[in-house]
Design a protein around this motif. Structure first.
Motif, PDB file in Angstrom:
ATOM      1  N   MET A   1       0.834  -1.183   0.000  1.00  0.00           N
ATOM      2  CA  MET A   1       0.000   0.000   0.000  1.00  0.00           C
ATOM      3  C   MET A   1       0.878   1.245   0.000  1.00  0.00           C
ATOM      4  O   MET A   1       1.996   1.223   0.474  1.00  0.00           O
ATOM      5  N   GLN A   2       0.323   2.314  -0.463  1.00  0.00           N
ATOM      6  CA  GLN A   2       0.991   3.602  -0.462  1.00  0.00           C
ATOM      7  C   GLN A   2       0.621   4.360   0.816  1.00  0.00           C
ATOM      8  O   GLN A   2      -0.338   4.030   1.498  1.00  0.00           O
ATOM      9  N   THR A   3       1.394   5.391   1.127  1.00  0.00           N
ATOM     10  CA  THR A   3       1.175   6.171   2.348  1.00  0.00           C
ATOM     11  C   THR A   3      -0.264   6.666   2.456  1.00  0.00           C
ATOM     12  O   THR A   3      -0.885   6.557   3.516  1.00  0.00           O
ATOM     13  N   ALA A   4      -0.822   7.206   1.392  1.00  0.00           N
ATOM     14  CA  ALA A   4      -2.201   7.719   1.423  1.00  0.00           C
ATOM     15  C   ALA A   4      -3.200   6.598   1.720  1.00  0.00           C
ATOM     16  O   ALA A   4      -4.187   6.809   2.423  1.00  0.00           O
ATOM     17  N   GLN A   5      -2.937   5.409   1.197  1.00  0.00           N
ATOM     18  CA  GLN A   5      -3.827   4.281   1.467  1.00  0.00           C
ATOM     19  C   GLN A   5      -3.764   3.862   2.932  1.00  0.00           C
ATOM     20  O   GLN A   5      -4.791   3.514   3.510  1.00  0.00           O
ATOM     21  N   PHE A   6      -2.577   3.885   3.517  1.00  0.00           N
ATOM     22  CA  PHE A   6      -2.466   3.565   4.944  1.00  0.00           C
ATOM     23  C   PHE A   6      -3.235   4.573   5.785  1.00  0.00           C
ATOM     24  O   PHE A   6      -3.898   4.216   6.746  1.00  0.00           O
ATOM     25  N   GLN A   7      -3.143   5.855   5.439  1.00  0.00           N
ATOM     26  CA  GLN A   7      -3.866   6.896   6.181  1.00  0.00           C
ATOM     27  C   GLN A   7      -5.370   6.682   6.066  1.00  0.00           C
ATOM     28  O   GLN A   7      -6.094   6.757   7.057  1.00  0.00           O
ATOM     29  N   LEU A   8      -5.847   6.386   4.874  1.00  0.00           N
ATOM     30  CA  LEU A   8      -7.269   6.119   4.669  1.00  0.00           C
ATOM     31  C   LEU A   8      -7.704   4.900   5.475  1.00  0.00           C
ATOM     32  O   LEU A   8      -8.740   4.917   6.149  1.00  0.00           O
ATOM     33  N   HIS A   9      -6.895   3.846   5.429  1.00  0.00           N
ATOM     34  CA  HIS A   9      -7.199   2.636   6.190  1.00  0.00           C
ATOM     35  C   HIS A   9      -7.281   2.941   7.686  1.00  0.00           C
ATOM     36  O   HIS A   9      -8.201   2.498   8.376  1.00  0.00           O
ATOM     37  N   ALA A  10      -6.338   3.709   8.195  1.00  0.00           N
ATOM     38  CA  ALA A  10      -6.329   4.074   9.617  1.00  0.00           C
ATOM     39  C   ALA A  10      -7.573   4.872   9.977  1.00  0.00           C
ATOM     40  O   ALA A  10      -8.171   4.657  11.040  1.00  0.00           O
ATOM     41  N   ASP A  11      -7.979   5.779   9.117  1.00  0.00           N
ATOM     42  CA  ASP A  11      -9.180   6.574   9.374  1.00  0.00           C
ATOM     43  C   ASP A  11     -10.433   5.702   9.394  1.00  0.00           C
ATOM     44  O   ASP A  11     -11.290   5.857  10.258  1.00  0.00           O
ATOM     45  N   ILE A  12     -10.517   4.794   8.457  1.00  0.00           N
ATOM     46  CA  ILE A  12     -11.707   3.940   8.354  1.00  0.00           C
ATOM     47  C   ILE A  12     -11.756   2.902   9.471  1.00  0.00           C
ATOM     48  O   ILE A  12     -12.821   2.657  10.043  1.00  0.00           O
ATOM     49  N   GLU A  13     -10.618   2.299   9.816  1.00  0.00           N
ATOM     50  CA  GLU A  13     -10.645   1.198  10.782  1.00  0.00           C
ATOM     51  C   GLU A  13     -11.058   1.631  12.187  1.00  0.00           C
ATOM     52  O   GLU A  13     -11.451   0.798  12.992  1.00  0.00           O
ATOM     53  N   SER A  14     -11.026   2.917  12.468  1.00  0.00           N
ATOM     54  CA  SER A  14     -11.432   3.368  13.796  1.00  0.00           C
ATOM     55  C   SER A  14     -12.949   3.458  13.941  1.00  0.00           C
ATOM     56  O   SER A  14     -13.450   3.483  15.058  1.00  0.00           O
ATOM     57  N   ARG A  15     -13.686   3.447  12.810  1.00  0.00           N
ATOM     58  CA  ARG A  15     -15.125   3.634  12.928  1.00  0.00           C
ATOM     59  C   ARG A  15     -15.990   2.687  12.095  1.00  0.00           C
ATOM     60  O   ARG A  15     -17.168   2.550  12.357  1.00  0.00           O
ATOM     61  N   HIS A  16     -15.425   2.058  11.084  1.00  0.00           N
ATOM     62  CA  HIS A  16     -16.219   1.189  10.214  1.00  0.00           C
ATOM     63  C   HIS A  16     -16.637  -0.076  10.954  1.00  0.00           C
ATOM     64  O   HIS A  16     -15.842  -0.680  11.678  1.00  0.00           O
ATOM     65  N   TRP A  17     -17.883  -0.502  10.774  1.00  0.00           N
ATOM     66  CA  TRP A  17     -18.436  -1.640  11.521  1.00  0.00           C
ATOM     67  C   TRP A  17     -17.596  -2.906  11.356  1.00  0.00           C
ATOM     68  O   TRP A  17     -17.463  -3.681  12.307  1.00  0.00           O
ATOM     69  N   TRP A  18     -17.016  -3.127  10.190  1.00  0.00           N
ATOM     70  CA  TRP A  18     -16.237  -4.342   9.962  1.00  0.00           C
ATOM     71  C   TRP A  18     -15.021  -4.397  10.899  1.00  0.00           C
ATOM     72  O   TRP A  18     -14.784  -5.387  11.575  1.00  0.00           O
ATOM     73  N   PHE A  19     -14.276  -3.322  10.951  1.00  0.00           N
ATOM     74  CA  PHE A  19     -13.074  -3.274  11.777  1.00  0.00           C
ATOM     75  C   PHE A  19     -13.421  -3.258  13.262  1.00  0.00           C
ATOM     76  O   PHE A  19     -12.780  -3.935  14.062  1.00  0.00           O
ATOM     77  N   VAL A  20     -14.425  -2.487  13.631  1.00  0.00           N
ATOM     78  CA  VAL A  20     -14.844  -2.420  15.032  1.00  0.00           C
ATOM     79  C   VAL A  20     -15.333  -3.788  15.499  1.00  0.00           C
ATOM     80  O   VAL A  20     -14.947  -4.275  16.573  1.00  0.00           O
ATOM     81  N   GLY A  21     -16.155  -4.437  14.694  1.00  0.00           N
ATOM     82  CA  GLY A  21     -16.662  -5.769  15.046  1.00  0.00           C
ATOM     83  C   GLY A  21     -15.567  -6.816  15.100  1.00  0.00           C
ATOM     84  O   GLY A  21     -15.536  -7.663  15.998  1.00  0.00           O
ATOM     85  N   ARG A  22     -14.658  -6.760  14.154  1.00  0.00           N
ATOM     86  CA  ARG A  22     -13.552  -7.722  14.131  1.00  0.00           C
ATOM     87  C   ARG A  22     -12.663  -7.570  15.358  1.00  0.00           C
ATOM     88  O   ARG A  22     -12.240  -8.557  15.964  1.00  0.00           O
TER      89      ARG A  22
END
Length: 92
Positions: A1-22
Motif C-alpha cells: 500500500m501507499q502512504t495515502a492508502q495507509f492513512q485512509l485505512h487508519a481513518d476507516i478502521e477506527s469507525r467502520h463496523w467491519w473493523f470495530v466488530g472484528r
C-alpha cells in the motif's frame, strides 16, 4: 500500500463496523484463551496501522511487526504506548 492508502485505512478502521466488530471478536477470543495479564505478550505479525493491538494494549504487552515503514510510522504515531517494529523479510 501507499502512504495515502495507509492513512485512509487508519481513518476507516477506527469507525467502520467491519473493523470495530472484528476487533471486538478478536478481543473476546484472545481473552478466553489468554487471561489478561501485562506479563502476557501478544505479537501481531503484519500489524498494519496497529489498531488491533491498540485495543489489547491495556490488558497485555503488545508488539506489532510489519514490513511497511509507512504503516509502522503511522502506528507509532497513533498508538505511542505500543511497541511497533519494522522488519523486512531476509532473502533466501
Amino acid at each position: 500500500m501507499q502512504t495515502a492508502q495507509f492513512q485512509l485505512h487508519a481513518d476507516i478502521e477506527s469507525r467502520h463496523w467491519w473493523f470495530v466488530g472484528r476487533r471486538w471478536i478478536l478481543t473476546q477470543v484472545i481473552g478466553a484463551v489468554l487471561p489478561p495479564s501485562p506479563s502476557t505478550t501478544i505479537i501481531d505479525v503484519g500489524c498494519g496501522t496497529g489498531a488491533n493491538l491498540a485495543g489489547l494494549s491495556d490488558a497485555y504487552e503488545c508488539i506489532g511487526i510489519d514490513t511497511s515503514a509507512d504503516a509502522i510510522a503511522l502506528a507509532r504515531q497513533r498508538f505511542p504506548g505500543v511497541q511497533f517494529i519494522e522488519d523486512l523479510p531476509q532473502p533466501t
